[in-house]
Structure formats: C-alpha cells, structure tokens
Scaffold this motif. Structure first.
Motif, PDB file in Angstrom:
ATOM      1  N   ALA A  35      14.845 -10.975  26.562  1.00 40.08           N
ATOM      2  CA  ALA A  35      16.232 -11.413  26.482  1.00 40.08           C
ATOM      3  C   ALA A  35      16.418 -12.772  27.144  1.00 40.08           C
ATOM      4  O   ALA A  35      17.140 -13.640  26.627  1.00 40.08           O
ATOM      5  CB  ALA A  35      17.150 -10.375  27.133  1.00 40.08           C
ATOM      6  N   GLY A  36      15.759 -12.984  28.301  1.00 44.45           N
ATOM      7  CA  GLY A  36      15.889 -14.262  28.984  1.00 44.45           C
ATOM      8  C   GLY A  36      15.310 -15.409  28.186  1.00 44.45           C
ATOM      9  O   GLY A  36      15.920 -16.483  28.067  1.00 44.45           O
ATOM     10  N   ALA A  37      14.125 -15.194  27.605  1.00 43.12           N
ATOM     11  CA  ALA A  37      13.510 -16.247  26.791  1.00 43.12           C
ATOM     12  C   ALA A  37      14.339 -16.529  25.546  1.00 43.12           C
ATOM     13  O   ALA A  37      14.529 -17.691  25.163  1.00 43.12           O
ATOM     14  CB  ALA A  37      12.095 -15.836  26.402  1.00 43.12           C
ATOM     15  N   GLY A  38      14.852 -15.468  24.908  1.00 43.03           N
ATOM     16  CA  GLY A  38      15.707 -15.676  23.742  1.00 43.03           C
ATOM     17  C   GLY A  38      16.986 -16.399  24.103  1.00 43.03           C
ATOM     18  O   GLY A  38      17.471 -17.254  23.352  1.00 43.03           O
ATOM     19  N   SER A  39      17.551 -16.080  25.255  1.00 39.26           N
ATOM     20  CA  SER A  39      18.764 -16.746  25.703  1.00 39.26           C
ATOM     21  C   SER A  39      18.542 -18.236  25.919  1.00 39.26           C
ATOM     22  O   SER A  39      19.409 -19.064  25.605  1.00 39.26           O
ATOM     23  CB  SER A  39      19.248 -16.098  27.004  1.00 39.26           C
ATOM     24  OG  SER A  39      20.408 -16.722  27.492  1.00 39.26           O
ATOM     25  N   LEU A  40      17.365 -18.598  26.442  1.00 37.00           N
ATOM     26  CA  LEU A  40      17.041 -20.004  26.713  1.00 37.00           C
ATOM     27  C   LEU A  40      16.484 -20.727  25.494  1.00 37.00           C
ATOM     28  O   LEU A  40      16.367 -21.959  25.506  1.00 37.00           O
ATOM     29  CB  LEU A  40      16.026 -20.087  27.851  1.00 37.00           C
ATOM     30  CG  LEU A  40      16.492 -19.606  29.232  1.00 37.00           C
ATOM     31  CD1 LEU A  40      15.315 -19.569  30.201  1.00 37.00           C
ATOM     32  CD2 LEU A  40      17.591 -20.491  29.777  1.00 37.00           C
ATOM     33  N   GLY A  41      16.076 -19.979  24.459  1.00 37.50           N
ATOM     34  CA  GLY A  41      15.508 -20.596  23.270  1.00 37.50           C
ATOM     35  C   GLY A  41      14.106 -21.114  23.465  1.00 37.50           C
ATOM     36  O   GLY A  41      13.739 -22.169  22.927  1.00 37.50           O
ATOM     37  N   VAL A  42      13.285 -20.375  24.247  1.00 34.60           N
ATOM     38  CA  VAL A  42      11.899 -20.771  24.477  1.00 34.60           C
ATOM     39  C   VAL A  42      10.975 -19.605  24.139  1.00 34.60           C
ATOM     40  O   VAL A  42      11.387 -18.454  24.077  1.00 34.60           O
ATOM     41  CB  VAL A  42      11.662 -21.218  25.937  1.00 34.60           C
ATOM     42  CG1 VAL A  42      12.474 -22.457  26.257  1.00 34.60           C
ATOM     43  CG2 VAL A  42      11.981 -20.097  26.919  1.00 34.60           C
ATOM     44  N   GLN A  43       9.689 -19.944  23.954  1.00 35.20           N
ATOM     45  CA  GLN A  43       8.676 -18.957  23.600  1.00 35.20           C
ATOM     46  C   GLN A  43       7.778 -18.701  24.809  1.00 35.20           C
ATOM     47  O   GLN A  43       7.145 -19.624  25.344  1.00 35.20           O
ATOM     48  CB  GLN A  43       7.816 -19.478  22.453  1.00 35.20           C
ATOM     49  CG  GLN A  43       6.727 -18.531  22.011  1.00 35.20           C
ATOM     50  CD  GLN A  43       7.231 -17.486  21.035  1.00 35.20           C
ATOM     51  OE1 GLN A  43       7.805 -17.807  20.008  1.00 35.20           O
ATOM     52  NE2 GLN A  43       7.006 -16.219  21.347  1.00 35.20           N
ATOM     53  N   LEU A  44       7.733 -17.446  25.255  1.00 37.53           N
ATOM     54  CA  LEU A  44       6.893 -17.051  26.374  1.00 37.53           C
ATOM     55  C   LEU A  44       5.795 -16.117  25.882  1.00 37.53           C
ATOM     56  O   LEU A  44       5.666 -15.870  24.696  1.00 37.53           O
ATOM     57  CB  LEU A  44       7.734 -16.371  27.458  1.00 37.53           C
ATOM     58  CG  LEU A  44       8.908 -17.177  28.018  1.00 37.53           C
ATOM     59  CD1 LEU A  44       9.676 -16.362  29.046  1.00 37.53           C
ATOM     60  CD2 LEU A  44       8.436 -18.497  28.629  1.00 37.53           C
TER      61      LEU A  44
END
Length: 341
Positions: free
Chosen positions: A264-273
């Motif tokens: 959810a955090g990565a999706g919220s920031l728009g980055v790929q982890l």
C-alpha cells in the motif's frame, strides 16, 4: 428522584489516552531517543542473555545447518521471561495515583521511534544528495538487515523506502495503536514483542524453532495495526493504486503484515519495491510491491512525509473519537439526571 451524575473524571476518560498519546508523540519529536541508557538498548542486551540461556545448542545448529527439535516451547518461555515482567512493571507504574499519567507518557516516549526513523531516513537522503554512496550504504545498512555493500543509488533508495514504510508500522503506528488500546503497558508489550521478532524471528538453523513464538506473537499483535497503517497510507496518497497493490501483491509477500503495509505504501508513492536482495549471504528474489518507477533519493523524503501525515491523521482521529465519546457520555448523563415529569 434523579440519577446521580457521573464525575467529570469518568466523563472525560475517553480523552485520557488520546491526550497522553499526543503528549508522548510530542516528547519523542522534541527530544528523540535518549543518548544513553535507552530502555530498548538494555532490553536488547537482556534478550541476548536470555536467548543464550534458553537456546544453548545454537552453536550445534549453526555448525551442522540442521534445524533443532524441541525449540518452540523454550522459545515461548524465553519470550515470556523477557517481555512479561517489563509489561507488569509498566502496568504497576501507570496505575499509581497522580503519577500514572506521567508513566503512561514515558512508556510511549521510550517505545515510540518516530523521530529516530525520520533521522535515519534523512541521513541516507543527505548522503545520496552529496554523492557519498559509501556513507549511504553504511547508513541504510543501519535500517535494514540485508547486505548493502554493493547497492547503487537506486538500490539504497529502495532499501531506505522499504524500511521507512515497514518501520513506520513497527516503530510508530503499531506502538500508537496498542497505546490507545491499553495505554503505556500496551505500548511496552508491542514494542518489546516487535524487538524480539527482529532479534529472534529469523528462519535460520539457530532461530527457526526457537524464534517461532516471537515471530508468531508479533504477527498477532501487528495484524490489525498493519492493516490500519496500510489503509492510512492509501488514503493519503494514490488511493486506487495503493489499494490495488495491497490486494494483488500483499498475499505473495512472506510477512502477513509487512506485505500490506509495503504494498500500500509503495502504491501510494507510485514506486516499485521488492526484487532481489541479499540476506545472510544468500540472494532472495522477492515479489514486486507497488507500481511505477524505481525509487529515487527524493522518495525517501516523500515516504517520511507520508508517515508524518499519517501520524497526524491517527492522532486527530483518536482525539475526535474521544471528544465524540465525551459528548455522548455527557449528553446521556444529562438526560439520565433530568427530573422525571
């Protein structure tokens, strides 16, 4: 006859813990971690000694590479010996007349790691801004358990963002949640359980069975806070992407709680982890989390800002719910005390 009205202390009790949570958070933001004699550092030393006492065959396991049998009961007993006396002491201190509120605040202050987390993330971002990759690798290594010696700028940023998002739950939101539920003892219980998971919850020959209880108890205590953290991350960023990543990607992650939080955090920031990382000398290919571009230096600051906004939302929501409960109680008490016709 009219019913006796409850005391103002009883009426205002729903605001007691939210106000103390605000005070504990403010103390952490103002002072940060104490430089010497931090209780969590002392607890870590104590946990090492307890593990050496209750898990004496670790040398055999590490030498042979074989899993030790019979370690789960000893691991559970060691967890109880390490955690329960501290929680009992916190409960006794917080129950003292007059000074109980002070001990509640101090328990939260020592358990909360918001400012420390922010300082670690900002240090790595500053290293990358100066072009000092060696320092960035060293400092991000203080935040994660993976090998950071060969990371490039993007790898350092990825490791830092992952750690910030996950530890936002472990060091901040999980602690706040259990404080709002159980006060100072709840914050102490959660933080010590989380610390033992970080120390004992590895799937290595040494800890596979001994650390099982520490890992499972942390999973249990973290289940609801992690999902509330993931929901908060989603609400304060790219909501649709965050919720979609949470639903699609979290089940593939090993940790039942880190998966929702980081997806959810990565999706919220728009980055790929996610992706490749080296743990204990072995490369692991982890499932992807989030969507978009690889993390950059500026995303460390964006992750910290997301955590800051999330803390503000949690504290505001806790105070609002407490105020609503107070008004509801006051209204019901007034109605109960009104003279009958």
């Amino acid at each position: 006859m009219t019913a006796a009205l409850p005391s103002w202390t009883a009426l205002l009790s729903p605001l007691f813990l939210p106000l103390l949570a605000l005070a504990g958070w403010a103390l952490d933001r103002r002072l940060g971690e104490v430089a010497r004699w931090h209780p969590l550092i002392g607890f870590g030393t104590l946990a090492q000694r307890i593990e050496a006492l209750f898990n004496p065959l670790t040398a055999v396991a590490e030498t042979t590479g074989h899993e030790l049998r019979g370690g789960r009961p000893l691991g559970l007993l060691a967890w109880a010996v390490a955690v329960l006396p501290a929680v009992a002491l916190a409960a006794w201190l917080c129950a003292q007349p007059w000074l109980g509120a002070v001990f509640h605040v101090l328990c939260l202050y020592f358990a909360l790691g918001h400012r420390s987390l922010a300082e670690h993330g900002a240090r790595v971002a500053d290293d990358l801004a100066r072009g000092d990759l060696a320092a960035a690798r060293t400092h991000v290594g203080w935040m994660v358990s993976r090998d950071t010696t060969a990371l490039d700028d993007s790898g350092v940023a990825k490791a830092g963002v992952e750690s910030l998002l996950e530890n936002g739950n472990d060091a901040v939101f999980g602690t706040l949640f259990w404080f709002l539920v159980l006060g100072g003892p709840g914050a102490v219980l959660f933080r010590l359980a989380n610390t033992l998971d970080a120390m004992w919850g590895y799937r290595t020959p040494r800890f596979l069975r001994f650390g099982w209880a520490a890992a499972r108890i942390d999973d249990l205590l973290n289940w609801l806070p992690a999902r509330l953290t993931a929901l908060t991350y989603a609400l304060l960023g790219d909501r649709a992407t965050a919720l979609g990543c949470w639903k699609a990607q979290a089940p593939a992650w090993d940790s039942p709680n880190a998966g929702p939080v980081m997806a959810a955090g990565a999706g919220s920031l728009g980055v790929q982890l996610g992706g490749a990382a080296i743990y204990h000398g072995v490369e692991e290919i982890r499932p992807p989390l989030g969507a978009g571009r690889p993390p950059e230096r500026r995303d460390l600051g964006r992750a910290l800002a997301l955590i800051q906004r999330s803390v503000g939302l949690w504290l505001a929501a806790a105070l609002l719910l407490g105020a609503v409960a107070v008004l509801t109680r006051a209204t019901l008490a007034t109605l109960a005390g009104a003279p009958h016709a």
